[in-house]
Design a protein around this motif. Sequence first.
Motif, PDB file in Angstrom:
ATOM      1  N   HIS A  58      -6.099   9.613   0.106  1.00  0.00           N
ATOM      2  CA  HIS A  58      -6.128   8.529   1.090  1.00  0.00           C
ATOM      3  C   HIS A  58      -4.853   8.556   1.926  1.00  0.00           C
ATOM      4  CE1 HIS A  58      -9.216   6.900  -1.554  1.00  0.00           C
ATOM      5  NE2 HIS A  58      -9.519   6.029  -0.615  1.00  0.00           N
ATOM      6  N   LYS A  59      -4.939   7.946   3.087  1.00  0.00           N
ATOM      7  CA  LYS A  59      -3.773   7.762   3.944  1.00  0.00           C
ATOM      8  C   LYS A  59      -3.646   6.282   4.265  1.00  0.00           C
ATOM      9  CE  LYS A  59      -1.561   9.341   8.146  1.00  0.00           C
ATOM     10  NZ  LYS A  59      -1.628  10.274   9.277  1.00  0.00           N
ATOM     11  N   THR A  60      -2.431   5.751   4.063  1.00  0.00           N
ATOM     12  CA  THR A  60      -2.161   4.353   4.384  1.00  0.00           C
ATOM     13  C   THR A  60      -1.719   4.273   5.843  1.00  0.00           C
ATOM     14  OG1 THR A  60      -1.456   3.952   2.112  1.00  0.00           O
ATOM     15  CG2 THR A  60      -0.782   2.332   3.759  1.00  0.00           C
ATOM     16  N   THR A  61      -2.347   3.379   6.586  1.00  0.00           N
ATOM     17  CA  THR A  61      -1.971   3.133   7.975  1.00  0.00           C
ATOM     18  C   THR A  61      -1.885   1.630   8.202  1.00  0.00           C
ATOM     19  OG1 THR A  61      -4.281   3.182   8.689  1.00  0.00           O
ATOM     20  CG2 THR A  61      -3.054   5.247   8.858  1.00  0.00           C
ATOM     21  N   VAL A  62      -1.192   1.245   9.263  1.00  0.00           N
ATOM     22  CA  VAL A  62      -1.120  -0.161   9.652  1.00  0.00           C
ATOM     23  C   VAL A  62      -1.739  -0.285  11.035  1.00  0.00           C
ATOM     24  CG1 VAL A  62       0.392  -2.120  10.111  1.00  0.00           C
ATOM     25  CG2 VAL A  62       0.976  -0.501   8.294  1.00  0.00           C
ATOM     26  N   LYS A  63      -2.772  -1.135  11.139  1.00  0.00           N
ATOM     27  CA  LYS A  63      -3.454  -1.353  12.412  1.00  0.00           C
ATOM     28  C   LYS A  63      -3.560  -2.851  12.644  1.00  0.00           C
ATOM     29  CE  LYS A  63      -7.616  -0.261  14.972  1.00  0.00           C
ATOM     30  NZ  LYS A  63      -8.915   0.407  14.954  1.00  0.00           N
ATOM     31  N   ASP A  64      -3.028  -3.304  13.769  1.00  0.00           N
ATOM     32  CA  ASP A  64      -3.036  -4.728  14.109  1.00  0.00           C
ATOM     33  C   ASP A  64      -2.419  -5.566  12.993  1.00  0.00           C
ATOM     34  OD1 ASP A  64      -4.322  -4.161  16.563  1.00  0.00           O
ATOM     35  OD2 ASP A  64      -6.300  -4.254  15.598  1.00  0.00           O
ATOM     36  N   GLY A  65      -1.361  -5.034  12.378  1.00  0.00           N
ATOM     37  CA  GLY A  65      -0.666  -5.760  11.329  1.00  0.00           C
ATOM     38  C   GLY A  65      -1.344  -5.738   9.971  1.00  0.00           C
ATOM     39  N   MET A  66      -2.453  -5.044   9.864  1.00  0.00           N
ATOM     40  CA  MET A  66      -3.187  -4.968   8.597  1.00  0.00           C
ATOM     41  C   MET A  66      -3.041  -3.573   8.001  1.00  0.00           C
ATOM     42  SD  MET A  66      -4.552  -7.969   8.256  1.00  0.00           S
ATOM     43  CE  MET A  66      -5.737  -7.688   6.972  1.00  0.00           C
TER      44      MET A  66
END
Length: 139
Positions: A58-66
Amino acid sequence: MPAWAHDYSTGSLRIIHPWSNASPPGAPGVGYMVILNEGSQPDKLVSVSADFAQVSAHKTTVKDGMVQMTPMTDGVEIPANASVSFEPGGLHLMLMNLSTPLRSGEERPITLEFEKAGSISVNFKVMGMGDGEAMDHGN
């Protein structure tokens, strides 16, 4: 190099210091490592497996603060003469449906399957939560 550091080789790839954090009962686990490609051709991590859990990259990303975790369904590219880090807040292995919780001090085998370098079983050392050594890859 510290005594707890360990690595494995297959083909032109080195898997450096595979580790995990201890997990409470019922919680998933995570796996971290550095994959170094010392060859002149790229490779790809195409699958991961273990007898004690369902494993996926998996890859952790932050999108729109989530914060979102996105499965790497097409595998993980390992560029030639480069390294890819599986680390907190980025790429990692998700260890779901653990047969037993991960306990500090133990080792758990996970099989990594590469497109060119083939398959290798590596032992992920389980570190205590907040263990500062876990983050130091001995570099």
